[in-house]
Design an enzyme around this catalytic site. Structure first.
Site, PDB file in Angstrom:
ATOM      1  N   SER A   2     -50.607  23.835  12.480  1.00 51.72           N
ATOM      2  CA  SER A   2     -49.260  23.807  12.166  1.00 51.72           C
ATOM      3  C   SER A   2     -48.483  25.046  11.612  1.00 51.72           C
ATOM      4  O   SER A   2     -47.321  25.073  11.661  1.00 51.72           O
ATOM      5  CB  SER A   2     -49.196  22.761  10.832  1.00 51.72           C
ATOM      6  OG  SER A   2     -49.590  23.244   9.704  1.00 51.72           O
ATOM      7  N   SER A  50     -54.943  24.674  10.044  1.00 52.08           N
ATOM      8  CA  SER A  50     -53.562  25.015  10.283  1.00 52.08           C
ATOM      9  C   SER A  50     -53.215  26.326  10.287  1.00 52.08           C
ATOM     10  O   SER A  50     -52.177  27.125  10.839  1.00 52.08           O
ATOM     11  CB  SER A  50     -52.493  24.203   9.673  1.00 52.08           C
ATOM     12  OG  SER A  50     -52.631  23.000   9.924  1.00 52.08           O
ATOM     13  N   LYS A  60     -44.523  30.567   5.549  1.00 48.06           N
ATOM     14  CA  LYS A  60     -44.469  29.332   6.099  1.00 48.06           C
ATOM     15  C   LYS A  60     -43.562  28.480   5.198  1.00 48.06           C
ATOM     16  O   LYS A  60     -43.356  28.445   4.186  1.00 48.06           O
ATOM     17  CB  LYS A  60     -45.788  28.667   6.032  1.00 48.06           C
ATOM     18  CG  LYS A  60     -46.045  27.376   7.028  1.00 48.06           C
ATOM     19  CD  LYS A  60     -47.240  26.804   6.986  1.00 48.06           C
ATOM     20  CE  LYS A  60     -47.399  25.403   7.894  1.00 48.06           C
ATOM     21  NZ  LYS A  60     -49.051  25.019   7.773  1.00 48.06           N
TER      22      LYS A  60
END
Lengths: 470, 491
Positions: A152, A176, A77
């Site tokens: 996310s 997330s 990420k």
């Protein structure tokens, strides 16, 4: 565009057995990754770096035994530092920023032989659950390209589900990792807070942030988690406790004897199809011999409020360093110092980030801090105590992840609806407890997942339970 | 003379940089005077993802400082974030302590001139990180704007907050000096004000005598020398008194004293005061100090200078002023004790050698100490040397030469006897040699010896002349005389 789970597993097995070389595996992964990038999964694809690394691994194959993730393509990420790669956290303010060091989790992945494909899309600084709020646009759901991948860590979920990455690192502040895993039909773990070093993760809400793993199989989650977990001298909050062999735990399926399942009343906010899918998952455990106890969850509305108050308060401080002076986007404004700060930050940050910073700063201010922030910390402690009571005498707590299927990209929710939809996911975060999202079939033809929450440090037990219904 | 209708109330906040090798939360060097931005890393430069890890040594030094100021060290304290924006603050917040500081409730005794000594209470001591420094010129691009040097960012500081117990600028100065002396003596900091190791802010208010409530206070920032502190407070005290005297009102505000103009200027009022939005730093667990750590710090705490001076008088028979002169300088006092111990080890009496050593170290040795920036002669050898000086086996000028030789060689100096032989003081290496020479002189001049024994003691002058010539000036008159007296009396 989804690569079936069976095929994903076959590929990693061939690599593990030495039938495929790292370079071949990475080459295949990059083909998939280019398509995934075009669908918004990757913000930056490091093709040259990944190929170089794969070739270097193949040249020293004798290291295979010491490298549990030998040649496995992994995605990271974009709010986790990978040395030399852009590290934007999805923010225009950091569009030109490159990380000068590796996060601890990244250096551990490298040491284990993993190949970093690139960095994945996210909601700006992890603030959101749709991966539509990054400065480079949305990440599409590989199972349904007109729908969100969740967030996310949506880019990480899409990178795995599309078959580009064997596993991906995400970050979970209030769901997330687990929510995009559920939306993309993957396993996604949020470890106990302190289990995994946060050094190198761009902080959103430090006391809630935790690095997690997404993969298509519990064993793979276990292998990656086992690699990145453990005390880190560069993170004063990382726990100094031994790391169990999570991969073995995940390869020993264990049907739980007792499960606590949230009460029917807790399921009221779910749409009917999702409710049905959740009840089917409960029945599946019962059919395997698990004794199920139904019990209501801690008050979700006050927990959601406490979660957002604490998250925003910490965010307002954590994001203060992004002032445009030392790095990042810098605007002169009216030429004064205050003007430079104001314009750099209001142009650099997106609307949701600005909203959360303002909210957080306001509630830490004189006159509000004790009443609001203080009350939130009390509610947080109560939530944890309530969760530990629910877990007493049970192997795990079973609850939903999402209220409804991944929404269409062209039908955004108001922020308030998004906050409420986090109700099941913020519980583990507030309680500093481990939780694992697991695939549980489909509803409306779209992936559906449920989550298992466990006592502190019991990630291994969660993986064993997950393996029993895999 | 009428009594003063007003009373001045002053409290000081003193910031002291701790003398650690590295910064408070990262492994960067804690140094001064390096080129700008060469001592920085992701942590102290505030890069995304970097996390603070507390420096154990800094915590220990803070505990030592707290104990040296008679504070109570808290078993658990909490780091908090003080949030504000400024270019010298890389993270947009300073890590400090707020609701739960490291130590509380201490105090020091101060004395102004010959006045009575008073205790000034210390409210609290907190451990925190320093900020960077704005630089306005002397670098490329400085015409276009100011730069920031982050070498200082993250250097460990303690902030020592006094109670509002000070009643005059002179008391504030005395308090600051006493604090500095304690800090330096405890080995916690050089507290070099030129380098900004010690910086002060003052809070001053004036109230009508007898009133319990404090007047509106003015905070004076950046009082960075004691003289400046006293001048700024004196000016501000007069300004407030004059305002009150004519029926005016003191506004609560922060002011800056401009020494060149000799007056202070308002920086910001109470309404403009920042709201720092303190909250516990989630990156740092509470700081738990085990009792063992506090106790070992206490055990390692150096003696207070006054106690040490008293001990020197008692145990070493030093005169009061000599004892005080040595005890107030910790390095000198430590060295002095090591020298006396060396003498005692060689069989001499500490009480006899110590006064000689004290006078030697504070007179003969001073120039060389300054030149070397400390004492380099091995204390054991110097102790032996002082024993020989004390009992007359060595003349003072020889002792000086030998001290220089010991300082030249430092740790590589040979044993004292070897050095004496090497430098040609060998004839005098033992009292025996001097005594033998005295006996020879007496034997060579029986008439003079007889005259002395008969009571004409002045002849000893003649005998001394002979003896000194014999020794070619390598013994001093006092030693020669006592050797002759001993030989004559023994016959």
């Amino acid at each position: 565009m989804v690569l079936p789970a069976v095929e994903r597993r076959r590929r990693s097995a061939r690599l593990r057995e030495g039938e495929t070389g790292a370079e071949t595996a990475v080459g295949l992964a990059l083909e998939r990754a280019r398509a995934a990038r075009d669908a918004g999964a990757f913000l930056h694809l490091d093709e040259a770096g990944a190929r170089d690394r794969a070739r270097a691994l193949d040249r020293a194959p004798e290291g295979r035994a010491d490298r549990p993730l030998f040649g496995l393509p992994v995605a990271v990420k974009d709010n986790i530092a990978v040395r030399g790669l852009p590290s934007t956290s999805g923010s225009a303010l950091l569009a030109d920023y490159r990380a000068p060091f590796d996060a601890t989790v990244v250096s551990r992945l490298r040491r284990a032989g993993a190949v970093i494909l690139g960095t994945t899309n996210l909601d700006e600084f992890g603030m959101g659950s749709s991966t539509t709020r990054g400065f480079r646009g949305a990440s599409r759901n590989p199972a349904a390209p007109h729908r969100i991948a969740g967030g996310s860590s949506g880019g990480s979920a899409a990178a795995v589900a599309s078959g580009a990455a064997f596993a991906a690192l995400g970050t979970d502040t209030g769901g997330s990792v687990r929510q995009p895993a559920a939306h993309c039909g993957l396993y996604g773990i949020r470890p106990t807070w302190g289990r995994v070093s946060r050094f190198g993760m761009t902080a959103y809400a430090s006391s809630l942030d935790q690095v997690g793993v997404l993969a298509s199989d519990p064993v793979e989650v276990g292998r990656v988690l086992g690699t990145i977990a453990g005390a880190d001298p560069r993170d004063a909050t990382s726990a100094r406790r031994p790391v169990p062999d999570f991969a073995s735990a995940a390869s020993r399926p264990r049907t739980p004897r007792r499960l606590t399942v949230c009460a029917d009343a807790d399921l009221a906010p779910l749409d009917p199809a999702s409710r049905g899918a959740f009840q089917r998952a409960v029945r599946r455990f019962q059919a395997a011999g698990t004794r199920v106890r139904r019990a209501p969850l801690p008050d979700a509305d006050s927990a959601v409020a406490a979660y957002y108050l604490i998250a925003c308060a910490e965010a307002s401080s954590n994001l203060s360093r992004f002032d445009g002076l030392r790095y990042g986007r810098r605007e002169a404004g009216d030429g004064t110092l205050a003007g430079a700060y104001r314009v750099s930050r209001s142009r650099g940050f997106g609307a949701e980030v600005r909203r959360r910073i303002l909210l957080g700063a306001a509630l830490l201010s004189r006159g509000y801090k004790d009443a609001v922030y203080g009350a939130a910390t009390v509610a947080r402690r109560r939530t944890r105590e309530a969760l530990l009571r629910l877990l007493a005498g049970s192997d795990a707590l079973l609850l939903p992840v999402t209220l409804s299927p991944p929404r269409r990209l062209d039908r955004p929710d108001p922020a308030s609806a998004e906050y409420r939809a986090d109700r099941f996911n913020i519980l583990a975060a507030l309680g500093s407890l481990p939780a694992l999202a697991i695939p549980a079939g489909e509803r409306d033809g779209l992936p559906f997942g449920v989550q298992l929450m466990g006592p502190p440090w019991e990630e291994g037990a969660l993986l064993s339970v997950a393996a029993s219904v895999a | 003379m009428t009594t003063d209708p007003f009373e001045t109330v002053i409290g000081l906040e003193v910031h002291v940089q701790l003398d650690t090798r590295t910064k408070l939360f990262c492994p960067c060097r804690n140094t001064f005077g390096e080129p700008p931005n060469t001592q920085i890393c992701p942590v102290c430069y505030g890069l995304p993802g970097a996390l603070p890890v507390p420096n154990r040594r800094a915590v220990e030094l803070a505990v030592v400082a707290a104990l040296a100021l008679d504070c109570r060290v808290e078993p658990e304290s909490v780091f908090e974030r003080k949030n504000y924006f400024y270019p010298d603050l890389p993270k947009g917040y300073q890590i400090t302590q707020y609701e739960r500081p490291l130590a509380r409730s201490g105090g020091v005794r101060i004395q102004v001139g010959d006045g009575p000594s008073r205790t000034i209470r210390i409210h609290r001591i907190q451990l925190e990180e320093d900020a960077g420094k704005l630089v306005h010129d002397g670098y490329r691009g400085s015409e276009e704007g100011s730069g920031v040097d982050f070498n200082r960012a993250g250097v460990p500081l303690i902030e020592i907050v006094s109670e509002p117990d000070l009643r005059s600028a002179a008391e504030a100065g005395a308090y600051g000096r006493t604090l500095r002396q304690r800090i330096v003596h405890a080995g916690v900091s050089d507290a070099d004000m030129e380098k900004g190791n010690l910086r002060m802010d003052g809070n001053i208010s004036v109230r009508r005598r007898g009133e319990a409530a404090l007047g509106a206070k003015v905070e004076l920032k950046n009082l960075n020398s004691f003289r400046y502190l006293e001048r700024a407070l004196t000016y501000e005290e007069a300004r407030q008194r004059e305002l009150l005297r004519v029926g005016g009102v003191v506004v609560q505000e922060t002011r800056l004293f401009d020494e060149s103009q000799g007056r202070s200027f308002a920086m910001r009022s109470k309404e403009e005061a920042a709201d720092y939005r303190y909250f516990p730093d989630p990156d740092l667990p509470p700081l738990r100090l085990p009792p063992e750590l506090v106790e070992s710090a206490r055990a390692g705490l150096p003696e207070v200078p006054a106690d040490r001076a008293a001990r020197f008088v008692r145990d070493f028979a030093l005169a009061d002023d000599a004892a005080r002169r040595i005890a107030t300088r910790r390095e000198l006092a430590d060295y002095f004790e090591a020298v006396v111990a060396g003498a005692a080890d060689s069989g001499a009496s500490a009480r006899e050698v110590a006064p000689v050593a004290a006078s030697f170290l504070t007179t003969d040795a001073v120039a060389r100490e300054k030149q070397d920036g400390g004492f380099r002669a091995p204390p054991r050898s110097l102790g032996e040397l002082m024993a020989r000086l004390a009992d007359g086996r060595l003349p003072r000028n020889a002792a000086r030469d030998l001290f220089d030789a010991l300082a030249d060689r430092g740790r590589r100096a040979p044993p004292l006897d070897a050095l004496i032989a090497e430098l040609g003081f060998g004839d005098l290496a033992g009292a025996g040699r001097l005594q033998r020479a005295a006996a020879e002189v007496i034997a060579a001049h029986p008439a003079e010896a007889e005259a002395y024994r008969a009571g004409r003691t002045k002849v000893i002058g003649f005998l001394m002349g002979r003896l000194l010539r014999e020794l070619r000036g390598k013994a001093d008159a006092r030693a020669a005389r006592s050797a002759l007296e001993r030989a004559l009396d023994a016959d």
